[in-house]
Structures are given as C-alpha cells and as structure tokens.
Design a protein around this motif. Structure first.
Motif, PDB file in Angstrom:
ATOM      1  N   ALA A  34       0.809  -1.219   0.000  1.00  0.00           N
ATOM      2  CA  ALA A  34       0.000   0.000   0.000  1.00  0.00           C
ATOM      3  C   ALA A  34       0.845   1.274   0.000  1.00  0.00           C
ATOM      4  N   GLU A  35       1.970   1.259   0.710  1.00  0.00           N
ATOM      5  CA  GLU A  35       2.779   2.483   0.823  1.00  0.00           C
ATOM      6  C   GLU A  35       3.314   2.950  -0.528  1.00  0.00           C
ATOM      7  N   PRO A  36       3.921   2.082  -1.343  1.00  0.00           N
ATOM      8  CA  PRO A  36       4.358   2.539  -2.666  1.00  0.00           C
ATOM      9  C   PRO A  36       3.185   3.001  -3.543  1.00  0.00           C
ATOM     10  N   MET A  37       2.047   2.348  -3.411  1.00  0.00           N
ATOM     11  CA  MET A  37       0.866   2.756  -4.167  1.00  0.00           C
ATOM     12  C   MET A  37       0.457   4.171  -3.763  1.00  0.00           C
ATOM     13  N   HIS A  38       0.467   4.437  -2.470  1.00  0.00           N
ATOM     14  CA  HIS A  38       0.089   5.772  -1.975  1.00  0.00           C
ATOM     15  C   HIS A  38       1.070   6.830  -2.468  1.00  0.00           C
ATOM     16  N   ARG A  39       2.350   6.543  -2.326  1.00  0.00           N
ATOM     17  CA  ARG A  39       3.355   7.522  -2.772  1.00  0.00           C
ATOM     18  C   ARG A  39       3.233   7.780  -4.271  1.00  0.00           C
ATOM     19  N   ALA A  40       3.018   6.749  -5.061  1.00  0.00           N
ATOM     20  CA  ALA A  40       2.872   6.902  -6.513  1.00  0.00           C
ATOM     21  C   ALA A  40       1.643   7.741  -6.847  1.00  0.00           C
ATOM     22  N   ALA A  41       0.557   7.520  -6.131  1.00  0.00           N
ATOM     23  CA  ALA A  41      -0.700   8.220  -6.404  1.00  0.00           C
ATOM     24  C   ALA A  41      -0.587   9.723  -6.200  1.00  0.00           C
ATOM     25  N   GLN A  42       0.347  10.174  -5.378  1.00  0.00           N
ATOM     26  CA  GLN A  42       0.477  11.601  -5.103  1.00  0.00           C
ATOM     27  C   GLN A  42       0.875  12.387  -6.354  1.00  0.00           C
ATOM     28  N   ALA A  43       1.435  11.719  -7.351  1.00  0.00           N
ATOM     29  CA  ALA A  43       1.776  12.376  -8.623  1.00  0.00           C
ATOM     30  C   ALA A  43       0.524  12.833  -9.370  1.00  0.00           C
ATOM     31  N   LEU A  44      -0.632  12.304  -8.994  1.00  0.00           N
ATOM     32  CA  LEU A  44      -1.883  12.640  -9.666  1.00  0.00           C
ATOM     33  C   LEU A  44      -2.543  13.899  -9.099  1.00  0.00           C
ATOM     34  N   LEU A  45      -2.059  14.398  -7.986  1.00  0.00           N
ATOM     35  CA  LEU A  45      -2.665  15.574  -7.361  1.00  0.00           C
ATOM     36  C   LEU A  45      -2.486  16.817  -8.227  1.00  0.00           C
ATOM     37  N   GLY A  46      -3.513  17.643  -8.227  1.00  0.00           N
ATOM     38  CA  GLY A  46      -3.467  18.888  -8.989  1.00  0.00           C
ATOM     39  C   GLY A  46      -4.218  18.760 -10.307  1.00  0.00           C
ATOM     40  N   GLU A  47      -4.096  19.795 -11.121  1.00  0.00           N
ATOM     41  CA  GLU A  47      -4.789  19.822 -12.414  1.00  0.00           C
ATOM     42  C   GLU A  47      -3.905  19.201 -13.485  1.00  0.00           C
ATOM     43  N   HIS A  48      -4.451  18.178 -14.159  1.00  0.00           N
ATOM     44  CA  HIS A  48      -3.702  17.447 -15.183  1.00  0.00           C
ATOM     45  C   HIS A  48      -4.643  17.001 -16.292  1.00  0.00           C
ATOM     46  N   ASP A  49      -4.055  16.632 -17.402  1.00  0.00           N
ATOM     47  CA  ASP A  49      -4.767  15.932 -18.466  1.00  0.00           C
ATOM     48  C   ASP A  49      -4.699  14.444 -18.114  1.00  0.00           C
ATOM     49  N   PHE A  50      -5.846  13.851 -17.808  1.00  0.00           N
ATOM     50  CA  PHE A  50      -5.909  12.458 -17.366  1.00  0.00           C
ATOM     51  C   PHE A  50      -6.221  11.487 -18.516  1.00  0.00           C
ATOM     52  N   SER A  51      -5.784  11.808 -19.729  1.00  0.00           N
ATOM     53  CA  SER A  51      -6.052  10.952 -20.890  1.00  0.00           C
ATOM     54  C   SER A  51      -5.546   9.526 -20.697  1.00  0.00           C
ATOM     55  N   ALA A  52      -4.475   9.336 -19.948  1.00  0.00           N
ATOM     56  CA  ALA A  52      -3.935   7.995 -19.720  1.00  0.00           C
ATOM     57  C   ALA A  52      -4.886   7.126 -18.901  1.00  0.00           C
ATOM     58  N   PHE A  53      -5.865   7.745 -18.250  1.00  0.00           N
ATOM     59  CA  PHE A  53      -6.801   7.021 -17.396  1.00  0.00           C
ATOM     60  C   PHE A  53      -8.236   7.191 -17.884  1.00  0.00           C
ATOM     61  N   ARG A  54      -8.391   7.460 -19.142  1.00  0.00           N
ATOM     62  CA  ARG A  54      -9.694   7.739 -19.756  1.00  0.00           C
ATOM     63  C   ARG A  54     -10.110   6.554 -20.626  1.00  0.00           C
ATOM     64  N   ALA A  55     -11.346   6.100 -20.465  1.00  0.00           N
ATOM     65  CA  ALA A  55     -11.856   4.994 -21.278  1.00  0.00           C
ATOM     66  C   ALA A  55     -12.100   5.453 -22.713  1.00  0.00           C
ATOM     67  N   VAL A  56     -12.001   4.536 -23.634  1.00  0.00           N
ATOM     68  CA  VAL A  56     -12.207   4.833 -25.052  1.00  0.00           C
ATOM     69  C   VAL A  56     -13.591   5.431 -25.284  1.00  0.00           C
ATOM     70  N   GLN A  57     -14.596   4.939 -24.572  1.00  0.00           N
ATOM     71  CA  GLN A  57     -15.970   5.403 -24.781  1.00  0.00           C
ATOM     72  C   GLN A  57     -16.306   6.703 -24.041  1.00  0.00           C
ATOM     73  N   CYS A  58     -15.311   7.336 -23.415  1.00  0.00           N
ATOM     74  CA  CYS A  58     -15.532   8.580 -22.687  1.00  0.00           C
ATOM     75  C   CYS A  58     -15.997   9.675 -23.643  1.00  0.00           C
ATOM     76  N   GLN A  59     -17.048  10.399 -23.257  1.00  0.00           N
ATOM     77  CA  GLN A  59     -17.614  11.441 -24.103  1.00  0.00           C
ATOM     78  C   GLN A  59     -17.336  12.854 -23.583  1.00  0.00           C
ATOM     79  N   ALA A  60     -16.469  12.971 -22.593  1.00  0.00           N
ATOM     80  CA  ALA A  60     -16.126  14.292 -22.066  1.00  0.00           C
ATOM     81  C   ALA A  60     -15.416  15.118 -23.140  1.00  0.00           C
ATOM     82  N   ARG A  61     -15.647  16.421 -23.137  1.00  0.00           N
ATOM     83  CA  ARG A  61     -15.037  17.315 -24.133  1.00  0.00           C
ATOM     84  C   ARG A  61     -13.522  17.387 -23.995  1.00  0.00           C
ATOM     85  N   HIS A  62     -13.019  17.257 -22.772  1.00  0.00           N
ATOM     86  CA  HIS A  62     -11.574  17.299 -22.541  1.00  0.00           C
ATOM     87  C   HIS A  62     -11.251  16.409 -21.340  1.00  0.00           C
ATOM     88  N   ALA A  63      -9.978  16.117 -21.169  1.00  0.00           N
ATOM     89  CA  ALA A  63      -9.554  15.207 -20.107  1.00  0.00           C
ATOM     90  C   ALA A  63      -8.897  15.917 -18.933  1.00  0.00           C
TER      91      ALA A  63
END
Length: 153
Positions: A34-63
């Motif tokens: 769990a600890e490495p998972m938690h530390r890795a997840a902190q890179a996701l904090l803040g405003e980002h383009d989350f295209s790497a975690f977006r499903a193909v069928q996603c209909q959002a205008r932007h990521a």
C-alpha cells in the motif's frame, strides 16, 4: 474551493477470492504494498490531463481534471483507495486503481504513474480494475450553499 466528488475503491489481497464480499470488493491474489501505491498516487494531485486514465468510450469534451485528494491505505486485509476530484472521466478511478495495482505488485516503480500521466497514452497504463470494488461516496459542495456538513467542503 469548488464542487467535488468522492469515490472509494476497496481491494482484498489474499490467496482466495472473498465469497461473501465478492460483489463489493475487488480481489487481487498477490499481496500488495500500500505504501508505494500511496506515494505513486500523489503524482496525480493537482490539475492534469488524465487521458492515460480515460476509457475509449468517454464522451467528455476534454480530459483535464483536478485531483484534490488521493490516498491508498491498508485496513486489515483490504487496500482502500479514496479519491476526490472536481470531476471524473469515464472509468477514470478504475483505470487509476488498475495502474496502482501494477505498482503494488512491484511490477513497476512508483514513478511510473507520473510517466503515464505525462504520456497521456491509455494503451500503456494498467488494466481497468473490475467494477466490484468501486463505490461513489458522494458529492461535496461549497459551505455557502447551506447543506449538511457531510456534503460540504
């Protein structure tokens, strides 16, 4: 602070599938760190383009989304991932969890999540985690709206 949504993903990591909870938790046969998972997840904090975690069928205008909080903790034989963001893409939480599982198994370094985020390529990220572990905890709204404390930022 603006509005937010909160999700929780629960994973049991043990050798045998959970019989009674099989509809409510994800399952991983291998032990997770769990600890490495938690530390890795902190890179996701803040405003980002989350295209790497977006499903193909996603209909959002932007990521572009703003991740406000993310934590990964061990609670007994469960790994609990709590996520709060201003909005989510289709399968975003399950795709993030799927990539965190790769790190939790020790198959990729903690820095891999940041690389995925910057690369914006869904095809190199982890598999989508199964739906059984995902639960919508609820929305959060600004305090000036006068809503109960459990729904207030």
């Amino acid at each position: 602070m603006r509005r937010a949504r909160c999700y929780r993903y629960r994973i049991i990591d043990r050798n045998t599938r959970p019989a009674l909870l099989h509809r409510f938790v994800g399952w991983e046969r291998l032990p997770l760190a769990a600890e490495p998972m938690h530390r890795a997840a902190q890179a996701l904090l803040g405003e980002h383009d989350f295209s790497a975690f977006r499903a193909v069928q996603c209909q959002a205008r932007h990521a572009v989304r703003t991740m406000q909080q993310i934590s990964v903790q061990r609670e007994g034989e469960e790994i609990v991932v709590d996520v709060r963001a201003n909005a989510f893409l289709h399968h975003m939480v399950r795709n993030i969890v799927g990539s965190l599982l790769v790190i939790g198994r020790g198959d990729s370094p903690e820095s891999w999540i940041g690389e995925l985020l910057r690369g914006r390529d869904r095809s190199v990220a982890g598999a989508t985690a199964p739906p059984q572990g995902l639960c919508f905890l609820g929305p959060l709204y600004p305090a000036q709206w006068g809503l109960p404390s459990e729904a207030t930022l």
